[in-house]
Design an enzyme around this catalytic site. Structure first.
Site: not given
Ligand code: GLN
Length: 475
Positions: A80, A155, A179
């Site tokens: 990420k 996310s 997330s």
């Protein structure tokens, strides 16, 4: 040959590498080709690291030739884009950090590198991890690889999409209030938020430091445990990192006899009937394998969503104060007082959701409102921790949906509160610091449904034990 290397689990690929069926360079090239053919449709990545990856793969081959390489040696992955990578951009999907190249690497990334794993790119995300759909990325949204009109969740939507689309066998995401787990559910993957303090946060760009945890997104439960083993453990750079997770083989024996599983009912729950049915079926399947199921309602959880949004925004407002146009990130113009620089920089480079959270958090902490918001939210979080602790004295783990629906279409949730309500099931484990895993447990109209399991702090292994049984039921 190349296609046989795509959409495989880590253990299968590692066995092939050790047997010399193919080289790490071949494995990495196959995934680079896959990225080239898929990225135009799905936009999972912000940065691709081909050259770096090929050099690392050659090193992995040298190590594999030596004969005692670790499991992850030569295996490609995505991070990420809020996990710092020395010399490689780390943007948090924000215009504020669009040009930021960190001078150091996150501990979790450094541990993967030591094991010989190969970074192929940085995954798209909601800006600064604020969101549940990846629509808040300042650059572009990521498409769900299972249905391009739908969101991949967020996310950590980019990392999840990269794994689900076969671009890499695993990825690391971060989870503050769901997330990792919710994108895993929306993309049909295994996503783990470990016990708070299992993975070092050093080099993870902070959103809400008391909640943030890094964790793996994988195709299988066994892979997930292997990646967590590699990245977990104390770290001199983060005093909150104090647990070590080690994946013992007996975790996957399939023996769950005598384990008590609470089927968790939520106050105010409006879950889709197909999702609800898949969770009930999962509980029944666990009962058949010898687990004891009981119904559990924890009234304290009714305050979890408002408490999470107040506490996480309060911490975010403090953490993001460093983006002031001077110390970090972008700067708007050069004229004016430091105050003017601060205001114009932040209103120019932060997106609307980040600004909303900063305003909410600053308000909740302000002198006149601190008692009514921040302290009340702290009390609610304490009641939630107590309720979980009392529950885990009589019940080994809790089962509930990961999200109330399957992946939803783009622009379906334009009202921020509608988006927040989707986090009902994931935020309690974050507030309590306990481990929680999401994995597939069925489908609705062809889209995956995720089931979430939670356990007491430090019981991450129990989650894998149960998850392995659920995975087998759905194999
Ligand atoms: N969706 C939640 C939020 O927007 C959780 C995000 C996260 O875990 N980073 O805050």
């Amino acid at each position: 040959m190349m296609n046989e290397l795509i959409s495989r689990d880590i253990h299968t690929l590692a066995a092939g590498l050790q047997r010399k069926d193919f080289s790490a360079v071949e494995l990495v090239r196959a995934h680079i080709d896959r990225i080239r053919s898929r990225e135009a449709d799905i936009s999972a990545l912000i940065t691709q690291t081909e050259e770096h990856a090929l050099a690392r793969a050659a090193e992995a081959d040298a190590r594999l030739a030596g004969g005692d390489a670790p499991l992850l040696c030569g295996i490609p992955f995505v991070l990420k884009d809020n996990i710092c990578t020395e010399g490689i951009p780390t943007t948090c999907a924000s215009r504020m950090l669009a040009d930021y190249i960190p001078p150091y690497s996150a501990t979790a990334y450094a541990r993967l590198q030591e094991a010989g794993a190969v970074l192929l790119g940085k995954g798209n995300m909601d800006e600064f991890s604020m969101g549940s759909s990846t629509e808040n990325s300042a650059f572009y949204p990521t498409r769900n690889p299972l249905d391009p009109i739908r969101v991949p969740g967020g996310s950590s939507g980019g990392p999840a999409t990269a794994v689900a689309a076969g671009e890499v066998p695993f990825a690391l995401g971060s989870d503050t209030g769901g997330s990792i787990r919710q994108p895993a559910a929306f993309c049909g993957l295994v996503g783990m938020k470990p016990t708070y303090g299992t993975v070092s946060r050093h080099g993870l760009v902070a959103f809400a430091s008391s909640l943030d945890q890094i964790g793996p997104l994988t195709r299988t439960v066994r892979d997930n445990a292997a990646v967590l083993s590699c990245i977990s453990g104390p770290d001199g750079q983060d005093d909150t990192a104090r647990y070590t997770f080690a994946a013992a083989e007996d975790l996957f024996s399939g023996d769950i006899r005598g384990i008590t599983v609470g089927l968790l009912r939520f106050p105010g729950d409006e879950t889709d009937s197909a999702v609800r049915a898949a969770i009930e079926d999962t509980a029944a399947a666990l009962a058949e394998r010898g687990a004891q199921i009981r119904e559990v309602t924890l009234l304290a959880l009714k305050d979890a969503l408002p408490a999470y949004y107040i506490l996480s925004s309060a911490e975010a407002s403090a953490n993001l104060a460093r983006y002031d146009g001077v110390r970090y990130g972008a700067r708007a113009g050069s004229a004016g007082t430091p105050d003017e620089l601060f205001c114009t920089t932040r209103s120019t480079y932060f997106g609307p959701e980040v600004r909303r959270r900063i305003l909410l958090g600053t308000y909740a902490l302000s002198a006149g409102h601190r008692d009514a918001f921040y302290l009340r939210a702290q009390n609610a979080a304490r009641r939630i921790r107590t309720a979980f602790a009392e529950n885990f004295a009589v019940c080994d783990c809790l089962l509930c949906p990961t999200a109330p629906t399957v992946a939803f279409p783009f622009r379906e949730k334009t009202d921020p509160v509608a988006m927040y309500l989707g986090d009902l099931f994931t935020v309690p484990a974050s507030l309590a610091g306990i481990p929680a895993i999401s994995l597939p447990c069925g489908t609705s109209d062809g889209l995956p449904i995720g089931v979430q399991i939670m356990a007491a702090a430090g019981n991450d292994g129990l989650l894998y034990r149960l998850a392995a049984v659920i995975e087998e039921v759905h194999a």
